[in-house]
Design a protein around this motif. Structure first.
Motif, mmCIF file in Angstrom:
data_model
loop_
_atom_site.group_PDB
_atom_site.id
_atom_site.type_symbol
_atom_site.label_atom_id
_atom_site.label_comp_id
_atom_site.label_asym_id
_atom_site.label_seq_id
_atom_site.Cartn_x
_atom_site.Cartn_y
_atom_site.Cartn_z
ATOM 1 N N LYS A 126 -11.774 1.752 -14.233
ATOM 2 C CA LYS A 126 -11.523 0.926 -13.048
ATOM 3 C C LYS A 126 -10.671 1.697 -12.053
ATOM 4 C CE LYS A 126 -12.246 -3.767 -14.691
ATOM 5 N NZ LYS A 126 -11.770 -5.156 -14.628
ATOM 6 N N LYS A 127 -11.292 2.672 -11.409
ATOM 7 C CA LYS A 127 -10.575 3.513 -10.455
ATOM 8 C C LYS A 127 -11.134 3.395 -9.046
ATOM 9 C CE LYS A 127 -8.526 6.807 -13.644
ATOM 10 N NZ LYS A 127 -8.297 8.234 -13.970
ATOM 11 N N PHE A 128 -12.086 2.501 -8.850
ATOM 12 C CA PHE A 128 -12.480 2.114 -7.504
ATOM 13 C C PHE A 128 -11.719 0.846 -7.148
ATOM 14 C CE2 PHE A 128 -16.279 4.517 -8.886
ATOM 15 C CZ PHE A 128 -16.363 5.418 -7.841
ATOM 16 N N VAL A 129 -11.760 0.486 -5.871
ATOM 17 C CA VAL A 129 -11.012 -0.675 -5.401
ATOM 18 C C VAL A 129 -11.918 -1.545 -4.538
ATOM 19 C CG1 VAL A 129 -9.173 -1.380 -3.811
ATOM 20 C CG2 VAL A 129 -8.731 0.393 -5.493
ATOM 21 N N CYS A 130 -11.808 -2.856 -4.718
ATOM 22 C CA CYS A 130 -12.525 -3.782 -3.847
ATOM 23 C C CYS A 130 -11.892 -3.715 -2.461
ATOM 24 C CB CYS A 130 -12.445 -5.202 -4.397
ATOM 25 S SG CYS A 130 -13.108 -6.469 -3.276
ATOM 26 N N ILE A 131 -12.710 -3.483 -1.448
ATOM 27 C CA ILE A 131 -12.164 -3.317 -0.099
ATOM 28 C C ILE A 131 -11.691 -4.633 0.507
ATOM 29 C CG2 ILE A 131 -13.581 -1.282 0.320
ATOM 30 C CD1 ILE A 131 -15.373 -3.084 2.080
ATOM 31 N N LEU B 85 -8.812 -0.962 13.290
ATOM 32 C CA LEU B 85 -7.734 -1.150 12.302
ATOM 33 C C LEU B 85 -8.131 -2.115 11.198
ATOM 34 C CD1 LEU B 85 -4.711 -1.413 14.789
ATOM 35 C CD2 LEU B 85 -5.771 0.626 13.841
ATOM 36 N N SER B 86 -9.352 -1.986 10.719
ATOM 37 C CA SER B 86 -9.852 -2.866 9.667
ATOM 38 C C SER B 86 -9.288 -2.444 8.306
ATOM 39 C CB SER B 86 -11.385 -2.805 9.632
ATOM 40 O OG SER B 86 -11.886 -3.378 8.447
ATOM 41 N N LYS B 87 -8.656 -3.377 7.607
ATOM 42 C CA LYS B 87 -8.134 -3.084 6.271
ATOM 43 C C LYS B 87 -9.235 -2.668 5.294
ATOM 44 C CE LYS B 87 -3.722 -5.508 5.816
ATOM 45 N NZ LYS B 87 -2.974 -6.485 4.990
ATOM 46 N N PRO B 88 -10.392 -3.362 5.253
ATOM 47 C CA PRO B 88 -11.469 -2.905 4.366
ATOM 48 C C PRO B 88 -11.897 -1.465 4.645
ATOM 49 C CG PRO B 88 -11.901 -5.150 5.063
ATOM 50 C CD PRO B 88 -10.723 -4.673 5.860
ATOM 51 N N ALA B 89 -11.953 -1.074 5.901
ATOM 52 C CA ALA B 89 -12.335 0.297 6.238
ATOM 53 C C ALA B 89 -11.292 1.287 5.728
ATOM 54 C CB ALA B 89 -12.518 0.443 7.748
ATOM 55 N N VAL C 46 1.574 0.446 10.614
ATOM 56 C CA VAL C 46 1.932 -0.829 9.976
ATOM 57 C C VAL C 46 0.755 -1.358 9.155
ATOM 58 C CG1 VAL C 46 2.504 -3.248 10.420
ATOM 59 C CG2 VAL C 46 3.644 -1.449 11.724
ATOM 60 N N GLN C 47 -0.442 -1.303 9.719
ATOM 61 C CA GLN C 47 -1.619 -1.820 9.030
ATOM 62 C C GLN C 47 -1.921 -1.014 7.771
ATOM 63 O OE1 GLN C 47 -2.983 -4.559 9.524
ATOM 64 N NE2 GLN C 47 -5.217 -4.549 9.652
ATOM 65 N N ILE C 48 -1.865 0.297 7.883
ATOM 66 C CA ILE C 48 -2.227 1.124 6.736
ATOM 67 C C ILE C 48 -1.122 1.117 5.675
ATOM 68 C CG2 ILE C 48 -1.341 3.428 7.303
ATOM 69 C CD1 ILE C 48 -4.311 4.359 6.799
ATOM 70 N N HIS C 49 0.138 0.968 6.096
ATOM 71 C CA HIS C 49 1.222 0.830 5.119
ATOM 72 C C HIS C 49 1.060 -0.455 4.336
ATOM 73 C CE1 HIS C 49 5.262 -0.325 3.689
ATOM 74 N NE2 HIS C 49 5.415 0.973 3.481
ATOM 75 N N SER C 50 0.635 -1.513 5.003
ATOM 76 C CA SER C 50 0.389 -2.777 4.326
ATOM 77 C C SER C 50 -0.710 -2.634 3.276
ATOM 78 C CB SER C 50 0.007 -3.851 5.352
ATOM 79 O OG SER C 50 -0.289 -5.073 4.730
ATOM 80 N N VAL C 51 -1.708 -1.795 3.567
ATOM 81 C CA VAL C 51 -2.805 -1.573 2.616
ATOM 82 C C VAL C 51 -2.333 -0.757 1.425
ATOM 83 C CG1 VAL C 51 -5.004 -0.370 2.301
ATOM 84 C CG2 VAL C 51 -4.651 -1.788 4.310
ATOM 85 N N VAL C 52 -1.685 0.364 1.686
ATOM 86 C CA VAL C 52 -1.296 1.282 0.612
ATOM 87 C C VAL C 52 -0.191 0.700 -0.256
ATOM 88 C CG1 VAL C 52 -0.337 3.564 0.115
ATOM 89 C CG2 VAL C 52 -2.013 3.292 1.946
ATOM 90 N N SER C 53 0.777 0.011 0.363
ATOM 91 C CA SER C 53 1.927 -0.518 -0.380
ATOM 92 C C SER C 53 1.699 -1.929 -0.891
ATOM 93 C CB SER C 53 3.176 -0.497 0.508
ATOM 94 O OG SER C 53 3.439 0.798 0.983
ATOM 95 N N ASP C 54 0.604 -2.557 -0.474
ATOM 96 C CA ASP C 54 0.269 -3.915 -0.893
ATOM 97 C C ASP C 54 1.428 -4.874 -0.608
ATOM 98 O OD1 ASP C 54 -1.300 -5.934 -1.927
ATOM 99 O OD2 ASP C 54 -0.652 -5.605 -4.001
ATOM 100 N N CYS C 55 1.863 -4.888 0.653
ATOM 101 C CA CYS C 55 2.940 -5.796 1.040
ATOM 102 C C CYS C 55 2.584 -6.479 2.352
ATOM 103 C CB CYS C 55 4.274 -5.045 1.167
ATOM 104 S SG CYS C 55 4.315 -3.798 2.442
ATOM 105 N N ALA C 56 3.352 -7.487 2.710
ATOM 106 C CA ALA C 56 3.083 -8.252 3.921
ATOM 107 C C ALA C 56 3.262 -7.392 5.161
ATOM 108 C CB ALA C 56 4.017 -9.460 3.987
#
Length: 261
Positions: free
Chosen positions: A21-26, A74-78, A221-231
């Motif tokens: 399980k090393k892929f991630v759901c976008i 700035l799409s999070k899934p992308a 801000v958007q990409i930090h939210s994705v990588v760090s999984d925070c608000a």
């Protein structure tokens, strides 16, 4: 349905052993075992995420242009598709190009409307003029490293839930580095400054630079939210603090570099 790989030859899909399980759901960021199932030699079926019940990665059937448009928006899934499900082997090259681009714009007085720092010598000497470009490159390389370092430190201090290993098995510092580079892609919008510099006023150039920098901050801000999984609110606080402290230390660095002009 026949699928075409995204960013063929530049960002290829990662390859893992079956069952890992090393892929991630976008969509939700949950780890998944795979992105598609091969029905035949020419037909693939996208796997659904067990958590959100949506296609794990819809971008594997999208053209490159669509992915790039979503990155600009700035799409999070992308972002998740590029960072977690693609082999980002060329991101370091993009980072080098961006540093050189910023250094050139700075050296050629493209930022003169928003800063008083100069690395160009008043002496009409080609060698000294070229030296200013190298000093500008060092300036922006130091700025990038400072920004990455302070984002990492403030994230560790203010967001205790940061995992040592991200959803696709890579270390958090490694993914954050890729994220900061990817979030800087908007700086390619500095290119018009170098093209139309002679036909634009200092005010318009300053407005252009400020708008690009605002887009850059929002991207971080958007990409930090994705990588760090925070608000987003916490990511915004971390990024702004990192930028303020980076600006303080970069001022000291620029003072040292100006001694070499």
């Amino acid at each position: 349905m026949k699928l075409s790989l995204p960013l063929q030859g530049y960002f290829d899909l990662l390859k893992h052993q079956p069952g890992e399980k090393k892929f991630v759901c976008i969509n939700c960021g949950s780890p998944v075992a795979g992105l598609y199932r091969q029905i035949s030699s020419t037909v693939l079926k996208i796997i659904e995420c067990e958590k959100c019940k949506k296609p794990a990665d819809k971008y594997i059937e999208f053209e490159v242009l669509i992915i790039l448009i979503d990155l600009i928006l700035l799409s999070k899934p992308a972002y998740r598709h590029i960072l977690y499900n693609s082999d980002c082997k060329n991101l370091w090259k993009i980072g080098c190009i961006l540093i050189l681009l910023e250094a050139y714009c700075f050296w050629s007085d493209g930022f003169r409307g928003i800063t008083s720092i100069r690395y160009r010598s008043h002496v009409n000497d080609p060698f000294l003029s070229e030296k200013g470009f190298y000093l500008s490159t060092v300036h922006f390389l130091a700025g990038f490293l400072l920004l990455y370092g302070f984002i990492y430190l403030f994230t560790r201090a203010l967001h205790r839930a940061v995992p040592k290993v991200t959803g696709n098995g890579k270390s958090y510092p490694h993914m954050l580095l890729h994220g900061v580079i990817l979030g800087s892609i908007g700086k390619f919008l500095f290119i018009p400054i170098s093209i139309w510099r002679e036909n634009s006023t200092e005010t318009y150039m300053a407005i252009h630079v400020i708008l690009v920098l605002m887009y850059f901050v929002i991207s971080l801000v958007q990409i930090h939210s994705v990588v760090s999984d925070c608000a987003r609110s916490r990511s915004c606080l971390i990024v702004i603090l990192a930028l303020i402290v980076k600006a303080y230390f970069l001022t000291r660095v620029s003072g040292l570099l100006q001694e070499f002009v």
